[in-house]
Motif scaffolding. Structure first.
Motif, short mmCIF file in Angstrom:
data_model
loop_
_atom_site.label_atom_id
_atom_site.label_comp_id
_atom_site.label_asym_id
_atom_site.label_seq_id
_atom_site.Cartn_x
_atom_site.Cartn_y
_atom_site.Cartn_z
N UNK A 84 34.36 7.10 23.64
CA UNK A 84 33.69 6.93 24.93
C UNK A 84 32.93 8.19 25.32
N UNK A 85 33.56 9.35 25.12
CA UNK A 85 32.91 10.63 25.39
C UNK A 85 31.66 10.78 24.54
N UNK A 86 31.78 10.50 23.24
CA UNK A 86 30.65 10.64 22.33
C UNK A 86 29.53 9.68 22.69
N UNK A 87 29.89 8.47 23.08
CA UNK A 87 28.92 7.45 23.49
C UNK A 87 28.09 7.98 24.65
N UNK A 88 28.75 8.50 25.68
CA UNK A 88 28.05 9.01 26.86
C UNK A 88 27.24 10.27 26.53
N UNK A 89 27.81 11.16 25.74
CA UNK A 89 27.10 12.40 25.42
C UNK A 89 25.85 12.14 24.58
N UNK A 90 25.90 11.12 23.71
CA UNK A 90 24.71 10.78 22.94
C UNK A 90 23.56 10.33 23.83
N UNK A 91 23.86 9.50 24.81
CA UNK A 91 22.83 9.07 25.75
C UNK A 91 22.28 10.25 26.55
N UNK A 92 23.18 11.09 27.06
CA UNK A 92 22.75 12.23 27.86
C UNK A 92 21.84 13.15 27.04
N UNK A 93 22.20 13.39 25.78
CA UNK A 93 21.38 14.24 24.92
C UNK A 93 20.03 13.57 24.65
N UNK A 94 20.03 12.27 24.41
CA UNK A 94 18.78 11.57 24.15
C UNK A 94 17.86 11.54 25.36
N UNK A 95 18.45 11.42 26.52
CA UNK A 95 17.67 11.42 27.77
C UNK A 95 17.30 12.83 28.22
N UNK A 96 17.93 13.84 27.58
CA UNK A 96 17.73 15.25 27.96
C UNK A 96 18.07 15.46 29.43
N UNK A 97 19.20 14.87 29.82
CA UNK A 97 19.68 15.02 31.19
C UNK A 97 21.14 15.47 31.14
N UNK A 98 21.51 16.29 32.08
CA UNK A 98 22.90 16.74 32.16
C UNK A 98 23.71 15.73 32.97
N UNK A 99 25.03 15.77 32.78
CA UNK A 99 25.91 14.89 33.53
C UNK A 99 25.78 15.17 35.03
N UNK A 100 25.65 16.44 35.39
CA UNK A 100 25.53 16.80 36.81
C UNK A 100 24.28 16.21 37.44
N UNK A 101 23.20 16.09 36.66
CA UNK A 101 21.96 15.52 37.19
C UNK A 101 22.04 13.99 37.26
N UNK A 102 22.65 13.38 36.25
CA UNK A 102 22.77 11.92 36.20
C UNK A 102 23.72 11.42 37.28
N UNK A 103 24.87 12.06 37.38
CA UNK A 103 25.89 11.62 38.34
C UNK A 103 26.79 12.75 38.75
N UNK A 104 26.47 13.47 39.81
CA UNK A 104 27.30 14.61 40.24
C UNK A 104 28.75 14.24 40.47
N UNK A 105 29.00 12.99 40.90
CA UNK A 105 30.38 12.60 41.14
C UNK A 105 31.18 12.54 39.84
N UNK A 106 30.49 12.17 38.74
CA UNK A 106 31.16 12.16 37.43
C UNK A 106 31.44 13.58 36.97
N UNK A 107 30.52 14.49 37.23
CA UNK A 107 30.73 15.88 36.86
C UNK A 107 31.92 16.46 37.60
N UNK A 108 32.06 16.12 38.87
CA UNK A 108 33.19 16.60 39.66
C UNK A 108 34.51 16.08 39.10
N UNK A 109 34.53 14.79 38.75
CA UNK A 109 35.73 14.19 38.17
C UNK A 109 36.05 14.83 36.82
N UNK A 110 35.02 15.05 36.02
CA UNK A 110 35.22 15.67 34.71
C UNK A 110 35.81 17.07 34.84
N UNK A 111 35.24 17.87 35.74
CA UNK A 111 35.69 19.25 35.92
C UNK A 111 37.15 19.33 36.33
N UNK A 112 37.61 18.32 37.05
CA UNK A 112 39.00 18.33 37.54
C UNK A 112 39.96 17.70 36.53
N UNK A 113 39.45 17.20 35.43
CA UNK A 113 40.27 16.49 34.45
C UNK A 113 40.63 17.39 33.27
#
Length: 306
Positions: A209-238
């Protein structure tokens, strides 16, 4: 590139001709857009009205469901497609059509990657003689397959796709307590082998699941924080937080490499796989006899060093 399309099952009926034509068109458009996509060994596409039965006939595997699956042979590749799912998607709205097109495109990318790596790992058999590597290599390889296919196929990604971030968020909520419970239960019975076996499935699913999401983010050249700040917050706390960026970097280096083998991918990603286990309560290492040494630690204890 001439690919035979074979229809299996009485339920396909007259729809077989239309589905075949659609596949021919999709193949032409995808390979026109991505001229470096290597599909020379794809010689057959099977449209089956019973996907699970067709898979059993072709491979002997028992599987209850599926949509698209590449079947690799020594000199060729066969692509198995659930004809009912395909027909239903094409008869649906634009989002359903786009979803199937992307699913088909991703599987073609997976075929390209798998065939490019075929025969390039001279010492892979030696790795597979070791129980530790035999257990972890499939996790690393499946991670890479997800990353490569989502990054390579990002241009056919339907608008509005959540990049599987919602599912990742669900895992980050559910996995820590689930792993903690497993550790407590198995420590009580001293069944360390059982603990590792059950944990492998959970960690492998998270890793994919992580690899799936990271592949899309890399292809889109967007960071997780830019795509969804709420996901970045959850990730940082995990527990996954410290692992995310190093893994993203490692994937990027592998993707840029002009030559990849299954062995080199595994050796690059093996520390990340071990770090995933450690993040959720299991230190693993190669034992002297080549087996898997597992050191569970109490879920309320200190986080292990990565």
């Amino acid at each position: 590139m001439e690919i035979k399309v074979e229809c299996r099952g009485a339920q396909i009926g007259e729809a077989g001709g239309m589905l075949t034509q659609v596949l021919d068109t999709l193949l032409a458009r995808i390979t026109e857009r991505d001229r470096d996509l290597s599909l020379d060994e794809l010689d057959t596409i099977i449209l089956a009205d019973d996907f699970a039965d067709a898979l059993r006939v072709e491979t002997g595997e028992q599987m209850s469901a599926g949509v698209v699956r590449a079947l690799h042979r020594p000199d060729s590749v066969c692509l198995l497609i659930d004809a009912g799912h395909m027909a239903s998607a094409l008869a649906g709205d634009a989002d359903q059509v786009a979803g199937f097109v992307h699913l088909f495109h991703r599987e073609l990318c997976r075929i390209h990657d798998a065939r490019e790596r075929l025969g390039h790992s001279a010492s892979l058999d030696l790795l597979l003689d070791c129980e530790f590597d035999r257990q972890l290599l499939p996790i690393a390889e499946s991670m890479w397959a997800e990353y490569f296919s989502t990054r390579r196929a990002v241009w056919s990604l339907p608008q509005g796709s959540d990049l599987m971030l919602t599912h990742l968020a669900d895992l980050l909520e559910a996995l820590p307590p689930a792993m903690s419970e497993e550790i407590v239960l198995h420590l009580g019975t001293n069944d360390i082998d059982g603990l590792f076996a059950r944990s492998c499935g959970r960690i492998a699913h998270l890793a994919q699941t992580v690899a799936h999401s990271q592949g899309y983010l890399a292809g889109l050249e967007r960071s997780l924080a830019k795509i969804g700040p709420e996901y970045q917050t959850l990730l940082d706390a995990s527990p996954l937080g410290p692992i995310w960026a190093p893994l993203m970097h490692r994937f990027g280096v592998l993707f840029a490499s002009p030559s990849r083998s299954t062995e080199s991918i595994y050796l690059a990603l093996q520390p990340d796989v071990s770090a995933l286990f450690a993040a959720f309560g299991l230190r693993i290492r190669r034992a002297e006899d080549g087996g898997v040494w597992v050191d569970p630690f109490p879920p309320t204890g200190d986080r292990p060093e990565q």
